[in-house]
Design a protein around this motif. Structure first.
Motif, PDB file in Angstrom:
ATOM      1  N   UNK A 235      40.909 -41.296  36.078  1.00  0.00           N
ATOM      2  CA  UNK A 235      39.821 -41.582  37.023  1.00  0.00           C
ATOM      3  C   UNK A 235      38.612 -42.111  36.253  1.00  0.00           C
ATOM      4  N   UNK A 236      38.002 -43.166  36.801  1.00  0.00           N
ATOM      5  CA  UNK A 236      36.821 -43.760  36.172  1.00  0.00           C
ATOM      6  C   UNK A 236      36.095 -44.535  37.258  1.00  0.00           C
ATOM      7  N   UNK A 237      34.975 -45.136  36.911  1.00  0.00           N
ATOM      8  CA  UNK A 237      34.339 -46.086  37.807  1.00  0.00           C
ATOM      9  C   UNK A 237      35.038 -47.428  37.622  1.00  0.00           C
ATOM     10  N   UNK A 238      34.783 -48.360  38.561  1.00  0.00           N
ATOM     11  CA  UNK A 238      35.368 -49.687  38.424  1.00  0.00           C
ATOM     12  C   UNK A 238      34.613 -50.560  37.439  1.00  0.00           C
ATOM     13  N   UNK A 239      33.394 -50.149  37.052  1.00  0.00           N
ATOM     14  CA  UNK A 239      32.633 -50.787  35.976  1.00  0.00           C
ATOM     15  C   UNK A 239      31.672 -49.711  35.478  1.00  0.00           C
ATOM     16  N   UNK A 240      30.728 -50.084  34.600  1.00  0.00           N
ATOM     17  CA  UNK A 240      29.898 -49.065  33.970  1.00  0.00           C
ATOM     18  C   UNK A 240      28.935 -48.362  34.920  1.00  0.00           C
ATOM     19  N   UNK A 241      28.511 -47.153  34.502  1.00  0.00           N
ATOM     20  CA  UNK A 241      27.476 -46.390  35.216  1.00  0.00           C
ATOM     21  C   UNK A 241      26.217 -47.256  35.304  1.00  0.00           C
ATOM     22  N   UNK A 242      25.652 -47.369  36.508  1.00  0.00           N
ATOM     23  CA  UNK A 242      24.404 -48.125  36.664  1.00  0.00           C
ATOM     24  C   UNK A 242      23.235 -47.252  36.216  1.00  0.00           C
ATOM     25  N   UNK A 243      22.216 -47.860  35.573  1.00  0.00           N
ATOM     26  CA  UNK A 243      21.118 -47.058  35.018  1.00  0.00           C
ATOM     27  C   UNK A 243      20.423 -46.145  36.037  1.00  0.00           C
ATOM     28  N   UNK A 244      20.373 -46.531  37.321  1.00  0.00           N
ATOM     29  CA  UNK A 244      19.659 -45.714  38.324  1.00  0.00           C
ATOM     30  C   UNK A 244      20.500 -44.563  38.879  1.00  0.00           C
ATOM     31  N   UNK A 245      21.707 -44.365  38.333  1.00  0.00           N
ATOM     32  CA  UNK A 245      22.591 -43.306  38.834  1.00  0.00           C
ATOM     33  C   UNK A 245      22.010 -41.918  38.571  1.00  0.00           C
ATOM     34  N   UNK A 246      22.095 -41.038  39.577  1.00  0.00           N
ATOM     35  CA  UNK A 246      21.687 -39.639  39.409  1.00  0.00           C
ATOM     36  C   UNK A 246      22.795 -38.898  38.659  1.00  0.00           C
ATOM     37  N   UNK A 247      22.490 -38.351  37.471  1.00  0.00           N
ATOM     38  CA  UNK A 247      23.523 -37.650  36.699  1.00  0.00           C
ATOM     39  C   UNK A 247      24.186 -36.517  37.486  1.00  0.00           C
ATOM     40  N   UNK A 248      23.437 -35.913  38.424  1.00  0.00           N
ATOM     41  CA  UNK A 248      24.010 -34.811  39.220  1.00  0.00           C
ATOM     42  C   UNK A 248      25.222 -35.291  40.031  1.00  0.00           C
ATOM     43  N   UNK A 249      25.166 -36.532  40.496  1.00  0.00           N
ATOM     44  CA  UNK A 249      26.273 -37.077  41.280  1.00  0.00           C
ATOM     45  C   UNK A 249      27.516 -37.212  40.386  1.00  0.00           C
ATOM     46  N   UNK A 250      27.316 -37.694  39.151  1.00  0.00           N
ATOM     47  CA  UNK A 250      28.462 -37.846  38.244  1.00  0.00           C
ATOM     48  C   UNK A 250      29.043 -36.476  37.870  1.00  0.00           C
TER      49      UNK A 250
END
Ligand code: CP3
Length: 351
Positions: free
Chosen positions: A314-329
């Motif tokens: 399992x992964x994202x389809x591309x990289x983590x976007x800078x504005x992503x909330x770490x809590x969601x990940x």
């Protein structure tokens, strides 16, 4: 080999797993407050040259998220800078090359990589990390088309016009360029494995800009050359690009055990395109993570249903976007682990 029984390496090899493993491309970086606090000003290239710092940045997401693999903190242009290409990684933009490649004469500027000397800081970082880590470390390199596009365009591009022009007006030069880049990638990856990395990923992020015909003629031979040079090392090889739905079968043929899939193609369909005997990595749309946990969770469940329990990282389809909330990940990692655990309650019909 180290971590032979880790869920991540087992999934890469298509072996049964206790749960579906998860990590995120670009899991280290600007989405983490602890990264921003540690990085300060200065180029990412300077940070990569400091092994203690680069090792700490690599460990940050592993500690915070409990992901099943670490990815070395570096950048795809690091080996190019190491062989003497004058370049910078500009915040908010990406790699910028001082003197873009225009002709066969420029090939001489790409001398072969001598990893022990040219990448000594990077290899020290790998050695520090493998002493600390409880999960496998993924080494990586830029794919031949993606690196060529930066060298020829001089920076990020939307339409790849210069790269495609060189490809079609000077095919011999283009082939020679991709061959050199393939050898640089292979040398870098082999050295990362020798230093302790237990999987490698070839990021040919922009390969999806090409037609099947151009990919097959100009890029596939070079990717095969890079991946083939690593076959004897026995570590799983992951081959990734964005917008590569129509190239997935060709990318699978380049030799990797795992094919990375972006969010555009459902994994069950991707599996049919790639064919049997290969694992898939992906493919939650990174933008959904910015919509909050509830939509991300429901999309993640769809990805898990389409990806299946075997041969899926399992992964994202591309990289983590800078504005992503770490809590969601963090919550997504828990979701993937809990809902795919051997002991998780299965619907009656799949028991
Ligand atoms: O995944 C990880 O956590 C490991 C670190 C990693 C970085 N770059 C660190 C980085 C990895 C795997 C890369 C690979 C990379 N670099 C790719 C392939 C992956 C992909 O996203 O398709 C590409 C195309 C690059 C080139 C590059 N470097 C870009 C487009 C950028 C972003 C520019 C920006 O500021 O938006 C970079 C810079 C970069 N590489 C950053 C990080 C954490 C951000 C800049 C910084 O913190 O100084």
């Amino acid at each position: 080999m180290l971590f032979e029984d880790s869920v991540f390496l087992r999934a890469c090899r298509g072996q049964p797993v206790t749960h579906v493993p998860v990590w995120f491309m670009r899991q280290a970086g600007r989405s983490l407050p602890e990264y921003r606090a540690l990085r300060g000003e200065g180029s990412i290239l300077e940070a990569v040259r400091q092994p203690e710092l680069a090792a700490e940045i690599t460990l940050q997401p592993v500690r915070r998220y409990g992901v099943d693999a670490a990815i070395l903190f570096s950048d795809i242009v690091v080996p190019l800078a190491a062989v003497g290409i004058d370049l910078d990684v500009v915040p908010g933009r990406g790699p910028v090359i001082a003197e873009p490649f225009t002709s066969a004469a420029d090939l001489e500027r790409l001398r072969p990589l001598e990893p022990e000397e040219d990448l000594s800081a990077l290899l020290t970082t790998v050695a520090l990390l493998v002493r600390e880590l409880a999960v496998p470390l993924i080494g990586f390199a830029g794919g031949p088309f993606t690196l060529a596009s930066y060298l020829v365009e001089g920076g990020p591009t939307r339409d790849f016009t210069r790269t495609k022009a060189l490809m079609h007006t000077e095919p011999a030069t283009f082939h020679a360029l991709l061959e050199r880049l393939a050898d640089i990638a292979a040398a870098s990856l082999a050295a990362q494995v020798a230093a302790g990395a237990t999987a490698v990923q070839l990021f040919d992020s922009w390969a999806g800009a090409l037609s099947r015909a151009d990919y097959a003629r100009f890029v596939l031979p070079a990717s095969r050359r890079a991946l083939g040079a690593l076959a004897h090392l026995g570590v799983p090889r992951i081959h990734f690009g964005v917008g590569t739905g129509e190239l997935l079968d060709l990318m699978g043929d380049a030799g990797a055990e795992v094919v990375g899939v972006d969010w555009r193609v459902p994994l069950d369909s991707a599996r049919r395109r790639v064919g049997p005997g290969r694992a898939l990595q992906g493919n939650l749309d990174p933008a959904i993570c910015l919509a909050g946990f509830a939509p991300a969770a429901s999309e993640a469940r769809r990805v898990l249903a389409e990806g299946g329990r075997t041969g899926h990282v399992f992964n994202l389809g591309h990289g983590v976007l800078p504005a992503t909330d770490p809590e969601v990940l963090a919550a997504l990692v828990a979701l993937v682990h809990e809902e795919t655990a051997e002991t998780a309650t299965q619907p009656a019909e799949t028991r």
